[in-house]
Design a protein around this motif. Sequence first.
Motif, PDB file in Angstrom:
ATOM      1  N   ASN A   1       0.713  -1.219   0.095  1.00  0.00           N
ATOM      2  CA  ASN A   1       0.049   0.067   0.237  1.00  0.00           C
ATOM      3  C   ASN A   1       0.981   1.257  -0.043  1.00  0.00           C
ATOM      4  O   ASN A   1       2.183   0.930   0.041  1.00  0.00           O
ATOM      5  N   SER A   2       0.286   2.423  -0.074  1.00  0.00           N
ATOM      6  CA  SER A   2       0.871   3.608   0.038  1.00  0.00           C
ATOM      7  C   SER A   2       1.912   3.905   1.055  1.00  0.00           C
ATOM      8  O   SER A   2       2.865   4.825   0.878  1.00  0.00           O
ATOM      9  N   SER A   3       1.710   3.227   2.375  1.00  0.00           N
ATOM     10  CA  SER A   3       2.380   3.626   3.472  1.00  0.00           C
ATOM     11  C   SER A   3       3.500   2.539   3.586  1.00  0.00           C
ATOM     12  O   SER A   3       3.964   2.262   4.897  1.00  0.00           O
TER      13      SER A   3
ATOM     14  N   SER B   1      -4.495  -3.589  -8.955  1.00  0.00           N
ATOM     15  CA  SER B   1      -4.890  -3.354  -7.771  1.00  0.00           C
ATOM     16  C   SER B   1      -5.727  -4.514  -7.122  1.00  0.00           C
ATOM     17  O   SER B   1      -6.131  -5.552  -7.794  1.00  0.00           O
TER      18      SER B   1
ATOM     19  N   PHE C   1      -9.147  -1.862  -0.951  1.00  0.00           N
ATOM     20  CA  PHE C   1      -9.056  -0.897  -1.368  1.00  0.00           C
ATOM     21  C   PHE C   1      -7.706  -0.061  -0.867  1.00  0.00           C
ATOM     22  O   PHE C   1      -7.319   0.027   0.512  1.00  0.00           O
ATOM     23  N   GLY C   2      -6.914   0.622  -1.550  1.00  0.00           N
ATOM     24  CA  GLY C   2      -5.608   1.057  -1.238  1.00  0.00           C
ATOM     25  C   GLY C   2      -4.470   0.133  -1.389  1.00  0.00           C
ATOM     26  O   GLY C   2      -3.301   0.530  -1.053  1.00  0.00           O
TER      27      GLY C   2
ATOM     28  N   TRP D   1      -2.343  -2.834  -3.614  1.00  0.00           N
ATOM     29  CA  TRP D   1      -2.032  -3.325  -4.937  1.00  0.00           C
ATOM     30  C   TRP D   1      -1.144  -4.691  -4.874  1.00  0.00           C
ATOM     31  O   TRP D   1      -0.484  -4.941  -4.126  1.00  0.00           O
TER      32      TRP D   1
END
Length: 145
Positions: free
Chosen positions: A91-93, A116, A120-121, A123
């Motif tokens: 994820n983005s974090s 993805s 949600f969030g 990939w």
Amino acid sequence: MAGPESRRGLGLGLCSTPRALRLPSLLVLVTTSSVLGKIIANQGYLHPLQPPKYLRCYRCLFETKELGCLLGSDICLVPWGSSCITLHIKNSSKVDIMVSDCRHKEKMKDCSYTHSSPVFGFWISSRCCFLDLCNDPWSRAIYNP
């Protein structure tokens, strides 16, 4: 007795042994080398071009770089020509969860992709490799810095 007769028994070569021992010694030598040659050939040392029957892959169902494998670590086997796979769920974090497994030839179409995930969030990206245990943590560190 310093003549040639006294020197005949002092040598250490095959010529110094009595004739009755030469043939059995030669037979033992030939038989031993023949048996050892078959053992070595059966272990694959004489046939380096023959691929192994199976590919061994590292399998872990839940792994992180910080904690290592947390669930289901072992080795799986697939027929030669298949691959080992590692899925990275990110994820983005910077959360990176890995799943490592075997992948049969028929299912190798998803060897290199990123898409993805249903969550949600996040990939998922996958990477296949084709050598024994190429997807274990040590090999991944070498091949995928």
